[in-house]
Motif scaffolding. Structure first.
Motif, PDB file in Angstrom:
ATOM      1  N   SER A  93       0.831  -1.200   0.000  1.00 36.37           N
ATOM      2  CA  SER A  93       0.000   0.000   0.000  1.00 36.37           C
ATOM      3  C   SER A  93       0.871   1.259   0.000  1.00 36.37           C
ATOM      4  O   SER A  93       0.580   2.221  -0.719  1.00 36.37           O
ATOM      5  CB  SER A  93      -0.912  -0.019   1.229  1.00 36.37           C
ATOM      6  OG  SER A  93      -1.665   1.156   1.305  1.00 36.37           O
ATOM      7  N   ARG A  94       1.944   1.257   0.793  1.00 35.88           N
ATOM      8  CA  ARG A  94       2.837   2.414   0.834  1.00 35.88           C
ATOM      9  C   ARG A  94       3.566   2.608  -0.489  1.00 35.88           C
ATOM     10  O   ARG A  94       3.720   3.739  -0.960  1.00 35.88           O
ATOM     11  CB  ARG A  94       3.819   2.282   1.996  1.00 35.88           C
ATOM     12  CG  ARG A  94       3.131   2.437   3.352  1.00 35.88           C
ATOM     13  CD  ARG A  94       4.109   2.672   4.496  1.00 35.88           C
ATOM     14  NE  ARG A  94       5.265   1.795   4.528  1.00 35.88           N
ATOM     15  CZ  ARG A  94       5.362   0.653   5.211  1.00 35.88           C
ATOM     16  NH1 ARG A  94       4.322   0.242   5.930  1.00 35.88           N
ATOM     17  NH2 ARG A  94       6.468  -0.058   5.207  1.00 35.88           N
ATOM     18  N   VAL A  95       4.010   1.505  -1.100  1.00 35.20           N
ATOM     19  CA  VAL A  95       4.680   1.594  -2.405  1.00 35.20           C
ATOM     20  C   VAL A  95       3.702   2.125  -3.453  1.00 35.20           C
ATOM     21  O   VAL A  95       4.056   2.985  -4.264  1.00 35.20           O
ATOM     22  CB  VAL A  95       5.276   0.235  -2.822  1.00 35.20           C
ATOM     23  CG1 VAL A  95       5.701   0.242  -4.279  1.00 35.20           C
ATOM     24  CG2 VAL A  95       6.448  -0.136  -1.927  1.00 35.20           C
ATOM     25  N   GLN A 100       1.969   9.139  -6.165  1.00 35.56           N
ATOM     26  CA  GLN A 100       2.479  10.506  -6.029  1.00 35.56           C
ATOM     27  C   GLN A 100       3.417  10.848  -7.184  1.00 35.56           C
ATOM     28  O   GLN A 100       3.335  11.951  -7.745  1.00 35.56           O
ATOM     29  CB  GLN A 100       3.222  10.679  -4.703  1.00 35.56           C
ATOM     30  CG  GLN A 100       2.321  10.764  -3.513  1.00 35.56           C
ATOM     31  CD  GLN A 100       3.106  10.885  -2.213  1.00 35.56           C
ATOM     32  OE1 GLN A 100       4.253  10.442  -2.117  1.00 35.56           O
ATOM     33  NE2 GLN A 100       2.481  11.475  -1.210  1.00 35.56           N
ATOM     34  N   ALA A 101       4.278   9.921  -7.547  1.00 34.80           N
ATOM     35  CA  ALA A 101       5.205  10.163  -8.661  1.00 34.80           C
ATOM     36  C   ALA A 101       4.437  10.344  -9.967  1.00 34.80           C
ATOM     37  O   ALA A 101       4.769  11.220 -10.779  1.00 34.80           O
ATOM     38  CB  ALA A 101       6.203   9.017  -8.784  1.00 34.80           C
ATOM     39  N   ALA A 102       3.395   9.555 -10.175  1.00 31.44           N
ATOM     40  CA  ALA A 102       2.595   9.669 -11.400  1.00 31.44           C
ATOM     41  C   ALA A 102       1.883  11.017 -11.456  1.00 31.44           C
ATOM     42  O   ALA A 102       1.830  11.667 -12.508  1.00 31.44           O
ATOM     43  CB  ALA A 102       1.582   8.519 -11.479  1.00 31.44           C
ATOM     44  N   THR A 118      -1.699  14.194  -1.756  1.00 33.27           N
ATOM     45  CA  THR A 118      -2.309  13.227  -0.855  1.00 33.27           C
ATOM     46  C   THR A 118      -3.017  12.169  -1.688  1.00 33.27           C
ATOM     47  O   THR A 118      -3.863  12.506  -2.524  1.00 33.27           O
ATOM     48  CB  THR A 118      -3.318  13.921   0.084  1.00 33.27           C
ATOM     49  OG1 THR A 118      -2.654  14.976   0.771  1.00 33.27           O
ATOM     50  CG2 THR A 118      -3.904  12.939   1.080  1.00 33.27           C
ATOM     51  N   VAL A 119      -2.671  10.905  -1.450  1.00 35.17           N
ATOM     52  CA  VAL A 119      -3.239   9.792  -2.220  1.00 35.17           C
ATOM     53  C   VAL A 119      -4.163   8.980  -1.332  1.00 35.17           C
ATOM     54  O   VAL A 119      -3.845   8.682  -0.176  1.00 35.17           O
ATOM     55  CB  VAL A 119      -2.115   8.885  -2.777  1.00 35.17           C
ATOM     56  CG1 VAL A 119      -2.703   7.700  -3.522  1.00 35.17           C
ATOM     57  CG2 VAL A 119      -1.179   9.678  -3.668  1.00 35.17           C
ATOM     58  N   PHE A 132      -7.103  14.143  -8.998  1.00 30.31           N
ATOM     59  CA  PHE A 132      -6.630  13.183  -9.989  1.00 30.31           C
ATOM     60  C   PHE A 132      -7.321  11.859  -9.731  1.00 30.31           C
ATOM     61  O   PHE A 132      -7.641  11.537  -8.585  1.00 30.31           O
ATOM     62  CB  PHE A 132      -5.113  12.982  -9.863  1.00 30.31           C
ATOM     63  CG  PHE A 132      -4.325  14.239 -10.061  1.00 30.31           C
ATOM     64  CD1 PHE A 132      -3.823  14.572 -11.305  1.00 30.31           C
ATOM     65  CD2 PHE A 132      -4.075  15.098  -8.996  1.00 30.31           C
ATOM     66  CE1 PHE A 132      -3.098  15.737 -11.493  1.00 30.31           C
ATOM     67  CE2 PHE A 132      -3.347  16.267  -9.169  1.00 30.31           C
ATOM     68  CZ  PHE A 132      -2.857  16.580 -10.420  1.00 30.31           C
ATOM     69  N   GLU A 133      -7.544  11.100 -10.800  1.00 31.74           N
ATOM     70  CA  GLU A 133      -8.118   9.760 -10.660  1.00 31.74           C
ATOM     71  C   GLU A 133      -7.299   8.774 -11.474  1.00 31.74           C
ATOM     72  O   GLU A 133      -6.812   9.100 -12.553  1.00 31.74           O
ATOM     73  CB  GLU A 133      -9.560   9.728 -11.158  1.00 31.74           C
ATOM     74  CG  GLU A 133     -10.530  10.456 -10.260  1.00 31.74           C
ATOM     75  CD  GLU A 133     -11.971  10.355 -10.758  1.00 31.74           C
ATOM     76  OE1 GLU A 133     -12.244   9.556 -11.692  1.00 31.74           O
ATOM     77  OE2 GLU A 133     -12.813  11.089 -10.230  1.00 31.74           O
TER      78      GLU A 133
END
Length: 173
Positions: free
Chosen positions: A7-9, A15-17, A98-99, A132-133
């Motif tokens: 989940s963290r990865v 976030q990078a995307a 925030t994801v 974002f989605e």
């Protein structure tokens, strides 16, 4: 890999995307690929210019917002903007992403140097708050919001022509 680690990865990759997507948006505008920039949005996305932000203590925001719905309409608005603005250079800072699963919210401060037509240089600054989605593994803009703090002619700077008077610290409080 444990579920918590996975989940963290996933959140870090999301976030990078999102960061890459926002950079592509900004660079695409500056490179004048305006219509193609709309491909970064979902078909049902919204681009919204919010009324200008106001400091604490001021009751009303000047200006009215603009809401553009749908990728095709967003593309047309970008092409129209390119006809009015012959140069833009977008600079972003104060990033926060925030994801939450397949959704993310990104916030950035904007400083932008611009040229209207061929002979009017101006500055503008504001704040982006974007939704974002991720759909079928791909991230795109779902709702972009921009609230301007100021827009002023370059030669005047941002102090000579104010959009509103700042309240005096401690006045009336």
């Amino acid at each position: 890999m444990s579920a918590g680690l996975a989940s963290r990865v996933d959140a870090l990759e999301a976030q990078a995307a999102v960061r890459t997507l926002k950079a592509a948006y900004m660079q695409g505008l500056d490179d004048r690929r305006r219509g193609a920039v709309a491909d970064l949005f979902w078909e049902d996305a919204v681009w919204e210019a919010l009324p200008e932000r106001v400091p604490d203590g001021v009751d009303e925001a000047p200006g009215a917002g603009e809401r553009i719905v749908g990728r095709e309409a967003i593309a047309a608005s970008f092409v129209d903007a390119a006809a009015r603005m012959s140069f833009t250079a977008h600079f972003l800072t104060n990033e926060s992403i925030t994801v939450s699963g397949d959704r993310a919210v990104g916030r950035w401060k904007l400083l932008q140097a611009c040229t209207a037509g061929r002979d009017t240089a101006f500055w503008q600054a504001g704040v982006y708050v974007d939704d974002f989605e991720r759909r079928d593994g791909e991230w795109r803009f779902a709702h972009l919001r921009l609230a301007m703090d100021f827009r002023t002619p370059y030669h005047e700077g941002w102090l000579a022509t104010r959009m509103w008077e700042l309240p005096t610290v401690g006045a009336g409080r």
